[in-house]
Write an enzyme that holds these catalytic residues in place. Structure first.
Site, short mmCIF file in Angstrom:
data_model
loop_
_atom_site.label_atom_id
_atom_site.label_comp_id
_atom_site.label_asym_id
_atom_site.label_seq_id
_atom_site.Cartn_x
_atom_site.Cartn_y
_atom_site.Cartn_z
CG ASN A 49 -1.76 3.67 0.02
OD1 ASN A 49 -1.81 3.83 1.22
ND2 ASN A 49 -2.68 3.01 -0.66
CB ILE A 50 -0.79 9.86 -1.69
CG1 ILE A 50 -0.08 9.96 -0.33
CG2 ILE A 50 -1.66 11.10 -1.92
CD1 ILE A 50 0.98 11.05 -0.25
CD GLU A 51 -5.68 4.36 -3.75
OE1 GLU A 51 -6.90 4.64 -3.86
OE2 GLU A 51 -5.24 3.21 -3.56
CB CYS A 60 3.74 2.77 -3.53
SG CYS A 60 3.03 1.87 -4.91
CD GLU A 62 5.89 0.02 -0.57
OE1 GLU A 62 5.05 0.90 -0.88
OE2 GLU A 62 5.69 -1.19 -0.71
N1 THU Z 1 0.58 0.15 -2.91
C1 THU Z 1 1.58 0.61 -2.11
O1 THU Z 1 1.42 1.61 -1.40
N2 THU Z 1 2.75 -0.06 -2.12
C2 THU Z 1 3.01 -1.13 -2.92
O2 THU Z 1 4.16 -1.50 -3.05
C3 THU Z 1 1.92 -1.81 -3.60
C4 THU Z 1 0.70 -1.00 -3.78
C5 THU Z 1 -0.69 0.89 -2.93
C6 THU Z 1 -0.97 1.53 -4.26
C7 THU Z 1 -2.49 1.65 -4.19
O3 THU Z 1 -2.79 2.86 -3.55
C8 THU Z 1 -2.91 0.49 -3.33
O4 THU Z 1 -1.76 0.01 -2.67
C9 THU Z 1 -3.53 -0.65 -4.11
O5 THU Z 1 -2.71 -1.07 -5.13
#
Ligand code: THU
Length: 144
Positions: A49-51, A60, A62
């Protein structure tokens, strides 16, 4: 290694997802997520995940993995492994969000595509159909 070999030993895929999780950029949620996507030809595509400070541009793990694979020409997938947890500590399964399930539906056969969710002691196995019942699949647009 063939996709079949990896499917017989899902911990191989889980381990790749754990490695990818270490790369997560999650300064806002502090939840690190890693994914490892297995294509039918045996290749493994990882993602984290890359915020983003503006929140909505965040992606996300995936979808990072799927975007990497599709942008390199892969289109057929057998399975994905997903792990996640606060600061990278796996305390339970970390299921894919609805948007990621929908993106999987675009490329993955719902009845055969397997989703392995890493847990503290092992993994759970689901089909995409279980995670997205009554989903909207590309077939819905056939015959227009
Ligand atoms: N996140 C994912 O990477 N995959 C998901 O399917 C659910 C959520 C990440 C998004 C965010 O960076 C962190 O988890 C918290 O929601």
């Amino acid at each position: 290694m063939t996709a079949q070999t990896v499917l017989q030993t899902p911990t191989l895929l889980i381990d790749r997802a754990k490695e990818a999780m270490q790369k997560a950029y999650a300064p806002y949620s502090h939840h690190y997520v890693g994914a490892a996507l297995l294509s039918e030809d045996g290749r493994i595509w990882t993602g984290c995940n890359i915020e983003n400070a503006a929140y909505s541009p965040s992606i996300c793990a995936e979808r990072t993995a799927i975007a990497k694979a599709v942008s390199e020409g892969a289109r057929s997938f057998a399975a994905i492994a997903i792990v996640g947890g606060r600061e990278g500590h796996i305390t339970g399964s970390f299921p894919p969000c609805g948007v990621c399930r929908q993106v999987m539906a675009e490329f993955c056969c719902p009845d055969t595509f397997l989703v392995f969710l890493g847990t503290p002691t092992g993994f759970e196995t689901h089909t995409l159909r279980e995670l997205l019942p009554s989903g909207f699949f590309p077939s819905a647009l056939q015959g227009d």
